[in-house]
Design a protein around this motif. Structure first.
Motif, PDB file in Angstrom:
ATOM      1  N   PRO A 148       0.830  -1.205   0.000  1.00 38.57           N
ATOM      2  CA  PRO A 148       0.000   0.000   0.000  1.00 38.57           C
ATOM      3  C   PRO A 148       0.867   1.258   0.000  1.00 38.57           C
ATOM      4  CG  PRO A 148       0.023  -0.996   2.168  1.00 38.57           C
ATOM      5  CD  PRO A 148       0.765  -1.935   1.257  1.00 38.57           C
ATOM      6  N   GLU A 149       0.290   2.338  -0.460  1.00 38.37           N
ATOM      7  CA  GLU A 149       0.981   3.624  -0.404  1.00 38.37           C
ATOM      8  C   GLU A 149       1.122   4.037   1.066  1.00 38.37           C
ATOM      9  OE1 GLU A 149       2.295   5.653  -2.819  1.00 38.37           O
ATOM     10  OE2 GLU A 149       1.956   3.918  -4.112  1.00 38.37           O
ATOM     11  N   PRO A 150       2.284   4.541   1.458  1.00 41.55           N
ATOM     12  CA  PRO A 150       2.434   4.995   2.843  1.00 41.55           C
ATOM     13  C   PRO A 150       1.527   6.181   3.130  1.00 41.55           C
ATOM     14  CG  PRO A 150       4.412   5.461   1.556  1.00 41.55           C
ATOM     15  CD  PRO A 150       3.488   4.688   0.675  1.00 41.55           C
ATOM     16  N   ARG A 151       0.830   6.115   4.252  1.00 41.76           N
ATOM     17  CA  ARG A 151      -0.093   7.194   4.610  1.00 41.76           C
ATOM     18  C   ARG A 151       0.653   8.474   4.969  1.00 41.76           C
ATOM     19  NH1 ARG A 151      -4.133   3.604   8.317  1.00 41.76           N
ATOM     20  NH2 ARG A 151      -2.964   4.638   9.980  1.00 41.76           N
ATOM     21  N   THR A 152       1.834   8.338   5.544  1.00 42.61           N
ATOM     22  CA  THR A 152       2.662   9.503   5.884  1.00 42.61           C
ATOM     23  C   THR A 152       4.098   9.214   5.442  1.00 42.61           C
ATOM     24  OG1 THR A 152       2.955   8.627   8.125  1.00 42.61           O
ATOM     25  CG2 THR A 152       1.255  10.322   7.835  1.00 42.61           C
ATOM     26  N   PRO A 153       4.396   9.401   4.163  1.00 45.36           N
ATOM     27  CA  PRO A 153       5.739   9.057   3.672  1.00 45.36           C
ATOM     28  C   PRO A 153       6.856   9.883   4.305  1.00 45.36           C
ATOM     29  CG  PRO A 153       4.463  10.180   1.974  1.00 45.36           C
ATOM     30  CD  PRO A 153       3.534   9.924   3.119  1.00 45.36           C
ATOM     31  N   GLN A 154       6.517  10.984   4.942  1.00 44.56           N
ATOM     32  CA  GLN A 154       7.533  11.828   5.556  1.00 44.56           C
ATOM     33  C   GLN A 154       7.973  11.328   6.930  1.00 44.56           C
ATOM     34  OE1 GLN A 154       4.361  12.459   4.954  1.00 44.56           O
ATOM     35  NE2 GLN A 154       3.518  14.021   6.304  1.00 44.56           N
ATOM     36  N   GLY A 155       7.274  10.332   7.508  1.00 42.69           N
ATOM     37  CA  GLY A 155       7.700   9.790   8.793  1.00 42.69           C
ATOM     38  C   GLY A 155       6.592   9.096   9.547  1.00 42.69           C
ATOM     39  N   CYS A 156       6.873   8.760  10.792  1.00 41.59           N
ATOM     40  CA  CYS A 156       5.923   8.059  11.657  1.00 41.59           C
ATOM     41  C   CYS A 156       4.670   8.910  11.847  1.00 41.59           C
ATOM     42  CB  CYS A 156       6.578   7.771  13.006  1.00 41.59           C
ATOM     43  SG  CYS A 156       5.451   7.075  14.236  1.00 41.59           S
ATOM     44  N   GLU A 157       3.533   8.317  11.564  1.00 42.60           N
ATOM     45  CA  GLU A 157       2.262   9.039  11.618  1.00 42.60           C
ATOM     46  C   GLU A 157       2.012   9.679  12.986  1.00 42.60           C
ATOM     47  OE1 GLU A 157      -2.409   7.857  10.950  1.00 42.60           O
ATOM     48  OE2 GLU A 157      -0.892   6.842   9.750  1.00 42.60           O
ATOM     49  N   GLU A 158       2.163   8.902  14.041  1.00 43.50           N
ATOM     50  CA  GLU A 158       1.883   9.417  15.380  1.00 43.50           C
ATOM     51  C   GLU A 158       2.968  10.374  15.865  1.00 43.50           C
ATOM     52  OE1 GLU A 158      -0.317   5.622  14.849  1.00 43.50           O
ATOM     53  OE2 GLU A 158       1.748   6.220  14.486  1.00 43.50           O
TER      54      GLU A 158
ATOM     55  N   LEU B 140       4.784  12.355  14.029  1.00 41.89           N
ATOM     56  CA  LEU B 140       4.556  13.620  13.338  1.00 41.89           C
ATOM     57  C   LEU B 140       3.421  14.395  13.999  1.00 41.89           C
ATOM     58  CD1 LEU B 140       4.901  12.385   9.663  1.00 41.89           C
ATOM     59  CD2 LEU B 140       6.433  13.992  10.814  1.00 41.89           C
ATOM     60  N   ARG B 141       2.360  13.677  14.352  1.00 34.45           N
ATOM     61  CA  ARG B 141       1.205  14.309  15.004  1.00 34.45           C
ATOM     62  C   ARG B 141       1.564  14.856  16.382  1.00 34.45           C
ATOM     63  NH1 ARG B 141      -2.484   9.917  16.596  1.00 34.45           N
ATOM     64  NH2 ARG B 141      -1.095   9.918  18.374  1.00 34.45           N
ATOM     65  N   ASP B 142       2.365  14.068  17.146  1.00 33.18           N
ATOM     66  CA  ASP B 142       2.642  14.408  18.543  1.00 33.18           C
ATOM     67  C   ASP B 142       3.921  15.217  18.737  1.00 33.18           C
ATOM     68  OD1 ASP B 142       0.381  12.894  19.062  1.00 33.18           O
ATOM     69  OD2 ASP B 142       1.525  11.104  19.656  1.00 33.18           O
ATOM     70  N   GLY B 143       4.709  15.373  17.682  1.00 35.72           N
ATOM     71  CA  GLY B 143       5.965  16.109  17.802  1.00 35.72           C
ATOM     72  C   GLY B 143       7.061  15.327  18.502  1.00 35.72           C
ATOM     73  N   THR B 144       6.996  13.994  18.424  1.00 29.55           N
ATOM     74  CA  THR B 144       8.035  13.148  19.026  1.00 29.55           C
ATOM     75  C   THR B 144       8.978  12.647  17.942  1.00 29.55           C
ATOM     76  OG1 THR B 144       6.532  11.239  18.931  1.00 29.55           O
ATOM     77  CG2 THR B 144       6.600  12.478  20.996  1.00 29.55           C
ATOM     78  N   ARG B 145      10.033  11.954  18.341  1.00 33.30           N
ATOM     79  CA  ARG B 145      11.068  11.508  17.406  1.00 33.30           C
ATOM     80  C   ARG B 145      11.052   9.998  17.245  1.00 33.30           C
ATOM     81  NH1 ARG B 145      16.478  14.908  17.992  1.00 33.30           N
ATOM     82  NH2 ARG B 145      15.570  16.880  17.341  1.00 33.30           N
ATOM     83  N   TRP B 146      11.586   9.552  16.129  1.00 34.81           N
ATOM     84  CA  TRP B 146      11.710   8.124  15.869  1.00 34.81           C
ATOM     85  C   TRP B 146      13.147   7.792  15.512  1.00 34.81           C
ATOM     86  CZ3 TRP B 146       8.936  11.381  12.596  1.00 34.81           C
ATOM     87  CH2 TRP B 146       9.510  11.648  11.354  1.00 34.81           C
TER      88      TRP B 146
ATOM     89  N   VAL C  64       2.623   4.174   8.616  1.00 36.17           N
ATOM     90  CA  VAL C  64       4.058   4.301   8.854  1.00 36.17           C
ATOM     91  C   VAL C  64       4.238   4.532  10.344  1.00 36.17           C
ATOM     92  CG1 VAL C  64       6.151   5.612   8.370  1.00 36.17           C
ATOM     93  CG2 VAL C  64       4.476   5.230   6.550  1.00 36.17           C
ATOM     94  N   GLY C  65       4.961   3.623  10.996  1.00 36.75           N
ATOM     95  CA  GLY C  65       5.200   3.729  12.429  1.00 36.75           C
ATOM     96  C   GLY C  65       6.661   3.571  12.764  1.00 36.75           C
ATOM     97  N   CYS C  66       7.025   4.023  13.944  1.00 35.34           N
ATOM     98  CA  CYS C  66       8.417   3.930  14.367  1.00 35.34           C
ATOM     99  C   CYS C  66       8.703   2.560  14.980  1.00 35.34           C
ATOM    100  CB  CYS C  66       8.751   5.061  15.337  1.00 35.34           C
ATOM    101  SG  CYS C  66       7.671   5.196  16.779  1.00 35.34           S
ATOM    102  N   CYS C  67       9.973   2.172  14.917  1.00 35.05           N
ATOM    103  CA  CYS C  67      10.420   0.840  15.345  1.00 35.05           C
ATOM    104  C   CYS C  67      10.483   0.727  16.869  1.00 35.05           C
ATOM    105  CB  CYS C  67      11.784   0.548  14.744  1.00 35.05           C
ATOM    106  SG  CYS C  67      13.111   1.544  15.471  1.00 35.05           S
ATOM    107  N   ASP C  68      10.805  -0.463  17.344  1.00 38.93           N
ATOM    108  CA  ASP C  68      10.880  -0.712  18.781  1.00 38.93           C
ATOM    109  C   ASP C  68      12.095  -0.072  19.435  1.00 38.93           C
ATOM    110  OD1 ASP C  68       8.522  -2.045  18.642  1.00 38.93           O
ATOM    111  OD2 ASP C  68       9.356  -4.033  19.006  1.00 38.93           O
ATOM    112  N   SER C  69      13.051   0.418  18.662  1.00 38.37           N
ATOM    113  CA  SER C  69      14.165   1.181  19.228  1.00 38.37           C
ATOM    114  C   SER C  69      13.772   2.634  19.472  1.00 38.37           C
ATOM    115  CB  SER C  69      15.380   1.129  18.298  1.00 38.37           C
ATOM    116  OG  SER C  69      15.858  -0.188  18.195  1.00 38.37           O
ATOM    117  N   SER C  70      12.651   3.028  18.934  1.00 37.40           N
ATOM    118  CA  SER C  70      12.130   4.382  19.123  1.00 37.40           C
ATOM    119  C   SER C  70      11.375   4.443  20.453  1.00 37.40           C
ATOM    120  CB  SER C  70      11.175   4.753  17.984  1.00 37.40           C
ATOM    121  OG  SER C  70      11.831   4.690  16.743  1.00 37.40           O
TER     122      SER C  70
END
Length: 92
Positions: free
Chosen positions: A15-25, A27-33, A45-51
């Motif tokens: 599928p096409e990534p819903r947020t190709p610029q980064g982790c959806e949540e 980006l919404r919450d202003g946190t880092r991945w 698109v979500g961040c990994c378990d190291s995030s």
């Protein structure tokens, strides 16, 4: 490479990534991945378990109510194409 039963539930094309610029949540919450994962069922698109927030794993757990669960992700990092099944805990 080993496979699992969850691979057969995937769409023919990723599928096409819903947020190709980064982790959806993040980006919404202003946190880092650290690294990104693409859900091969819906394009989340979500961040990994190291995030710190582990949004890819959280997305899988939240989807367990659905049929099929969103069990398989692909690395969303440049130059990587491996896939992981959360249910079987294996690269597929």
């Amino acid at each position: 490479m080993a496979t699992c039963d969850h691979v057969k539930d995937l769409p023919d094309a990723a599928p096409e990534p819903r947020t190709p610029q980064g982790c959806e949540e993040c980006l919404r919450d202003g946190t880092r991945w650290v690294h990104l994962r693409l859900c091969l069922t819906c394009g989340h698109v979500g961040c990994c378990d190291s995030s710190p927030q582990r949004h890819a794993t959280r997305h899988f757990h939240d989807s367990r109510r659905e049929d099929p669960a969103h069990a398989v992700v692909r690395s969303f990092e440049p130059g990587e194409d491996w896939r992981w099944c959360f249910v079987d805990e294996m690269i597929v």
